[in-house]
Enzyme design. Sequence first.
Site, short mmCIF file in Angstrom:
data_model
loop_
_atom_site.label_atom_id
_atom_site.label_comp_id
_atom_site.label_asym_id
_atom_site.label_seq_id
_atom_site.Cartn_x
_atom_site.Cartn_y
_atom_site.Cartn_z
N TYR A 154 0.81 -1.22 0.00
CA TYR A 154 0.00 0.00 0.00
C TYR A 154 0.84 1.26 0.00
CZ TYR A 154 -3.88 -3.05 0.68
OH TYR A 154 -4.81 -4.03 0.50
N LYS A 166 3.18 -14.31 5.76
CA LYS A 166 3.59 -15.24 4.71
C LYS A 166 5.11 -15.35 4.75
CE LYS A 166 2.29 -17.88 1.28
NZ LYS A 166 1.47 -19.08 1.49
N ASP A 185 -2.30 -17.92 4.93
CA ASP A 185 -3.31 -18.68 4.17
C ASP A 185 -4.03 -19.66 5.10
OD1 ASP A 185 -0.65 -19.48 4.10
OD2 ASP A 185 -0.88 -20.79 2.38
N ASP A 194 -6.06 -6.41 5.13
CA ASP A 194 -7.15 -5.92 4.28
C ASP A 194 -8.06 -7.08 3.91
OD1 ASP A 194 -8.64 -4.26 2.73
OD2 ASP A 194 -7.18 -4.03 1.13
#
Length: 483
Positions: free
Chosen positions: A131, A178, A211, A235
């Site tokens: 972002y 991640k 995930d 988000d």
Amino acid sequence: MSSRTPIPVTLIPGDGIGPECVAAAQRIVEATGASIEWDEQTAGADVFEKGIASGVPPETMDSIGRTRVALKGPLATPVGFGEKSANVTLRKLYETYANVRPVRELPGVKTPYSGRGVDLIIVRENVEDLYAGIEYMQTPGVAQALKLISVKGSEKIARFAFEYARSEGRTKVACATKSNIMKFSEGTLKRAFERVAPDYPEIEPWHVIVDNCAHQLVKRPEQFEVICTSNMNGDILSDLTSALVGGLGFAPSANIGNEVAIFEAVHGSAPKYAGKNVINPTAVILSAVLMLRYLGLFEEAAAVEHAVFVTMESGTLTGDVVGYDRGTSTTDYTDAIIANLGKRTDTWTIREVKPLHLPELSADTDYVKTTSRAVVGLDVFVESPLSPGELGASLMELSHDTRLSLKMISSRGTKVFPPTGAITDTVDHYRCRFITKENPGDLPDEDVHQLLARISRRHRWMHIEKLQEFDGELGFTRDQGEN
Ligand code: NAP
């Protein structure tokens, strides 16, 4: 219940359904007797139309600079009036680095999770990551976005998550990253989280790969209390968590920094419902509850939360929950909440919240100090129609009498030179890795310039990245199969 000196708060009604939601929250807060001095200001669509590219006029910035607290409605990002989002402008202007998104099961809102006690908070880093908005077309056919994650930003959000958990008496904080794939960027957040966790011995820290976090949130959301995560992950996960409890009409949020805090619903301006007096104002009302707590008005916050729950328990619900033909209007719903102020729910728990302690970190710009560092090579990104073998041979020839030698070439992230036998669909975008021939310590810029000048003779390069070591640790990823 009123505080003595009025507390100044900037009020931004916003676009679309914003003014209806914000008016509901404002009326309810006033009805608690909380002494707030509202300073109404504009931002969003009208401001863009006046030609202010940020969507936020100077008067609004002055007001927030003075009050340091804002309650805002959603702001539309109109197409055709510049590309910036007024929301993003506001978040970035005031370094509101923590985006807090709580969700919990609510009375009368039936979901597949009803009865399981979903009650969790996403703490999303709000400034960095993809972002940061640094994106390029490196070639006509290949795009790049920079994912910037700082140690300082990561320590701030990790500490904030633990502090927020502590203020609410939560017992567990998960960190969702991640880092198994993005060892440096996402790994920076994981490592920061692990470093600060021991300062909060009463809270159990755990790491979950993002995930699997999404999977676990759908399967067993009640196992989570607080989830600390990066901007992009947060988000996505927070839209998922909104859906667990009944959707966007019930999802409040806070953007909190050490100087300024901005409270708003997660939802947008839902223009099709604007002015119809049908929308659900609960998300903005619950955002005002977060604001009251931030301001230290704990009794008023609890009173509003109890009144919302009592109202919903009684079956007074808006159209998004029960159908727009049967739903209570926005204003009647607000009136019902005001009428229920002072009543308490016995079936639903309202948390006791303590003041939030905001993390204070060193203001040094060189936040991480090293004792040694060295440039040990160079990745040069080249646009070329040649095959990997042809490009490799050419680059080896061009660099043969420089201090750098070609180690490998990759395309779309897969090594294509020297050949590996892999089936790779290459494009005309190559990352060419050069390393120093002997170990000269720190490679001077003159050698970098010399190599680039050589490459420029035959090839179009568009980007370089120095390969660095800090305190003897590699500061770059090795390609698959690379030693
Ligand atoms: P949206 O405004 O959140 O609306 C999407 C859908 O969510 C609505 O059509 C409606 O669903 C439901 N919804 C949202 N808020 C609701 C409420 N309070 N009560 C009842 N239902 C509600 O998302 P969007 O249509 O993608 O975005 C519209 C504009 O808002 C865009 O300009 C966007 O940039 C902006 N936006 C602003 C913010 C912000 O200011 N923080 C955040 C997100 C989007 P149904 O259609 O199913 O009834």
